[in-house]
Design a protein around this motif. Structure first.
Motif, PDB file in Angstrom:
ATOM      1  N   SER A  60       0.975  -1.150  -0.148  1.00 19.14           N
ATOM      2  CA  SER A  60       0.059  -0.021   0.145  1.00 19.14           C
ATOM      3  C   SER A  60       0.927   1.230   0.103  1.00 19.14           C
ATOM      4  O   SER A  60       0.466   2.216  -0.338  1.00 19.14           O
ATOM      5  N   LYS A  61       2.268   1.215   0.479  1.00 14.43           N
ATOM      6  CA  LYS A  61       3.000   2.409   0.488  1.00 14.43           C
ATOM      7  C   LYS A  61       3.681   2.714  -0.752  1.00 14.43           C
ATOM      8  O   LYS A  61       4.247   3.951  -0.941  1.00 14.43           O
ATOM      9  N   VAL A  62       3.426   1.917  -1.789  1.00 17.73           N
ATOM     10  CA  VAL A  62       4.081   2.127  -3.142  1.00 17.73           C
ATOM     11  C   VAL A  62       3.312   2.438  -4.140  1.00 17.73           C
ATOM     12  O   VAL A  62       2.254   1.720  -4.087  1.00 17.73           O
ATOM     13  N   SER A  63       3.438   3.223  -5.037  1.00 15.05           N
ATOM     14  CA  SER A  63       2.521   3.558  -5.871  1.00 15.05           C
ATOM     15  C   SER A  63       2.775   2.810  -7.489  1.00 15.05           C
ATOM     16  O   SER A  63       3.902   3.147  -7.956  1.00 15.05           O
ATOM     17  N   GLU A  69      11.189   4.961  -5.110  1.00 15.83           N
ATOM     18  CA  GLU A  69      11.399   5.129  -3.840  1.00 15.83           C
ATOM     19  C   GLU A  69      12.939   5.211  -3.209  1.00 15.83           C
ATOM     20  O   GLU A  69      13.417   4.461  -3.971  1.00 15.83           O
ATOM     21  N   TYR A 128      10.218  -3.320   0.198  1.00 11.81           N
ATOM     22  CA  TYR A 128       9.098  -4.095  -0.960  1.00 11.81           C
ATOM     23  C   TYR A 128       9.574  -4.612  -2.026  1.00 11.81           C
ATOM     24  O   TYR A 128       8.878  -5.627  -2.620  1.00 11.81           O
TER      25      TYR A 128
END
Lengths: 278, 278
Positions: B118-121, B248, B254
């Motif tokens: 969820s934290k990576v687009s 990132e 991830y």
């Protein structure tokens, strides 16, 4: 003629030569490529000759030429198209502004319409153009529904059974429309499919009159498709914008809102097209 | 030869004839179609002659033939490709099972990976094949990020700068790889783009060794792309599965989870391909 090789299929003949310029071997080579779309599988030269009606010896030369050029590959048994053939269709997409201009608007429309119509399941949306008796999607986006249609950019369907096709047939003049109807073979897809040319003409004339079209469960059970025309800078309808939904017994609570959103998106696409092609 | 018309471009010559079967007018006609992908606009016969190096008189015959056949239209000033040309590329897509088989898996992967990370687009995902020095997307899906890349099915990029391209170059044998590197012209897209052939060879050999590839901000600032190979039923790598994310600063939280999900999807696609092509 010295060392040159005679290719009978390179010599135009009176019977199949639309003009003195006509290069028959180009026509035949393109037919060979398109045969793979019809048969949907790798093919031998004999398969291609059977599918196209082009003599085997000529088919063989075309397939070997296409293989030399990288459009087909040969595994010793059958020929298959390679991704190089994809470049030919991509040439249309990148040289036509419609596809690039329309795609983000279709995606935006799907999101906006689904938000506004939370009770209706919107399946997908697209922009299609007519190519003779078929329509082809030049832009396409899927909604968030778990149901999915087997459609993508480039997908083709018979024009008469689709809402985009009917919108595009509706802008023909009467003579062209009759000519197109005469070339159309109806087929029964569902219990709701129009059964004869008279009913089809009437549906197309309704689309012409109201400026939009709905095709409800005629192509697929449970599928309702809406289309509105897309005009170029000269006011000529060149494409149709489409949304598909899961069929609802009563469309009245949402139909006008859906069409309103589609017309707003069509206007935005038309505006962007004018900026690209002043 | 009676009433037939002589087309000099239909006569093969020793210099450009790979074999006795070679039909030069087919090669030239296809070049004319592809010229529209290069120039990305309607063109006059003179424009096409300039772009392709084919003599103007021959170009004119090809364009008039393509117009007779419905692949191009002429507005009195310039020729433009029509949606019929789209059918040529679509012929590849429908005759190759890869595209149809991979598309739903790519869409599924995007949803699953975005949920897990969820934290990576995650921007998009696709399956690409190599065509000489380029890669072409045969399946493509966009994530839910508001950022969008200008990519669709059929989009092409230089192989060397993409993660899919590096995965596909990595499976070449050493001689083929050297030959491909010799044909590659490097270009600086960002400050991070590899600067010479030595660095590129090293990146490809790393991809070969680890069985996957990451290209981080080399093609576009802020864009990180991951690819894993897709194998056919004989274990030959025929395509690459790709996911792009917003860059990132630290990938370590991830990266392995993302690759795990990609490998699982690749395995599912490979399994489905075996069912289609036993």
């Amino acid at each position: 003629m010295g060392a040159t090789v005679e290719h009978d299929d390179d010599e135009p003949t009176a019977s199949d030569e639309p003009g003195r310029h006509f290069v028959r071997s180009l026509e035949r080579g393109l037919k060979v490529i398109e045969a793979f779309a019809v048969e949907k599988r790798p093919m031998t030269a004999v398969d291609v000759a059977d599918s196209t009606g082009i003599p085997r010896a000529a088919v063989r030369r075309f397939l070997l030429t296409l293989t030399d050029l990288g459009y087909t590959r040969y595994d010793g048994r059958a020929f298959a198209l390679t991704p190089r053939a994809l470049q030919l269709g991509y040439s249309y997409l990148v040289s036509s502004p419609l596809s690039a201009v329309a795609q983000p608007h279709v995606e935006e429309l799907l999101k906006r319409a689904q938000k506004a119509l939370s009770k209706v399941s919107i399946l997908d949306g697209g922009v299609a153009v007519r190519d003779q008796n078929e329509i082809a999607y030049v832009a396409y986006a899927r909604g968030t529904s778990i149901f999915r249609l087997n459609i993508s950019q480039g997908s083709r369907f018979p024009a008469w059974i689709t809402s985009t096709g009917r919108v595009l047939l509706a802008v023909l003049d009467d003579d062209e429309l009759e000519e197109s109807l005469a070339r159309t073979t109806l087929k029964s897809y569902t219990a709701a499919t129009l059964r004869n040319c008279e009913e089809l003409r009437s549906a197309i004339l309704t689309a012409r009159k109201q400026g939009w079209c709905v095709v409800d469960q005629e192509f697929e059970e449970k599928l309702t498709a809406f289309s509105v025309p897309l005009k170029d800078q000269n006011g000529r309808t060149v494409a149709a914008l489409n949304l598909s939904t899961i069929h609802e017994p009563d469309r009245s609570p949402y139909e006008s809102l859906l069409l309103e959103q589609m017309r707003a998106t069509a206007a935005r696409i038309e505006e962007d097209l004018r900026l690209v092609q002043p």
